[in-house]
Enzyme design. Structure first.
Site, PDB file in Angstrom:
ATOM      1  CG  HIS A   1      39.632  32.854  38.635  1.00 12.81           C
ATOM      2  ND1 HIS A   1      39.500  33.075  39.978  1.00 12.81           N
ATOM      3  CD2 HIS A   1      38.936  33.834  38.013  1.00 12.81           C
ATOM      4  CE1 HIS A   1      38.760  34.148  40.175  1.00 12.81           C
ATOM      5  NE2 HIS A   1      38.390  34.628  39.004  1.00 12.81           N
TER       6      HIS A   1
ATOM      7  N   GLY B   1      33.593  31.991  32.847  1.00 16.70           N
ATOM      8  CA  GLY B   1      32.907  30.980  33.657  1.00 16.70           C
ATOM      9  C   GLY B   1      31.397  31.121  33.568  1.00 16.70           C
TER      10      GLY B   1
END
Ligand code: PAF
Length: 279
Positions: free
Chosen positions: A37, A147
């Site tokens: 993250h 991601g």
């Protein structure tokens, strides 16, 4: 760092930033933050004037027998990490704020949402696309960061952005791995020491696929066999899928010469993990 719990506050703060001509980056998360993250936050910080991070464990993307109630919630630690990264604003609504009683509108990207994780987790991507659409409407970011670890999610959301003309750029950041190759995931916290070792089967299988592809193998069937061979050495790890697909449509392919996504999902104990590799 500002922390907003209501849609109205977050919406007006983001509108003000845009009104001031600032480029706004949004990093949607479910919290339990890790280096993966933080790599998205750093990319957003590098490319945008201000960064907003949402933290919301979204119930609509969990199936009835999945881990919604036990999903890790580490709000204070997450805030400390994000403050250190220079994040401007956190949006952390309660479930009732995002889904007020009577809300019955969902966003569904047909086709691609039913493949890979969508096939194993019916309704999962409908929950993801619904909540991400809402976040896009609330923040109206110039750029949104996701991601590559969730490759199927990237395919579904990219198609949604195209199909619904969201006026933003999707930015996809590379998978962040532990030193031994395990792809970072909030769910890695569930693993016992033994399972943590077994979890390496996923990245090892993809490593073998990469080696075989580099040596010239382009048959998807053969590459899948190669990956399955690695899983066979660790029989306690239960395969959900091993697939060679088109990275945009997630449809199976037979030959990888025009590019492919090698994707795996497997249960290690009760924990479902995913990993992938772009060929
Ligand atoms: O990738 C995630 O953490 C979630 O699926 C997302 C994009 C924040 C939507 O809830």
């Amino acid at each position: 760092m500002l922390i907003f719990k209501t849609v109205r506050e977050a919406q007006s703060a983001c509108a003000q930033l845009r009104g001031e001509g600032r480029i706004l980056g949004l990093v949607p998360t479910m919290g339990a933050l890790h280096e993966g993250h933080l790599s998205l936050v750093r990319a957003a910080r590098a490319e945008c004037d201000v960064v907003a991070v949402s933290i919301f464990v979204n119930p609509t993307q969990f199936g009835p027998n999945e881990d919604f109630s036990k999903y890790p919630r580490t709000f204070d630690e997450d805030c400390a990490l994000l403050k250190r990264e220079g994040v401007h604003m956190i949006f952390a609504p309660m479930v009732e704020e995002m889904y007020p009683a009577g809300a019955t509108t969902f966003v569904n990207v047909e086709g691609v949402s039913e493949r890979l994780d969508g096939a194993s987790r019916p309704g999962h991507f409908r929950g993801v696309t619904t909540v991400v659409s809402k976040l896009f409407h609330i923040a109206v970011p110039h750029k949104a960061y996701f991601g590559q670890k969730d490759a199927a999610q990237v395919a579904v959301l990219s198609k949604m952005v195209r199909d619904l003309n969201f006026p933003l750029q999707m930015v996809v950041c590379p998978i962040v791995r532990e030193a031994d190759g395990l792809a970072m995931s909030s769910r890695n916290r569930y693993l016992s020491a033994r399972e943590r070792q077994q979890a390496l089967t996923l990245s090892r299988a993809l490593g073998k696929v990469k080696d075989a592809a580099s040596a010239g193998e382009s048959s998807a069937e053969k590459l899948i066999e190669t990956a399955r061979g690695v899983f066979a050495e660790e029989p306690e790890v239960r395969i959900d899928y091993v697939a060679l697909v088109n990275p945009e449509t997630l449809e199976d392919i037979s030959d990888t010469r025009n590019g492919a996504l090698a994707a795996v999902a497997a249960f290690v104990g009760n924990t479902r993990l995913i990993d992938n590799l772009l060929l």
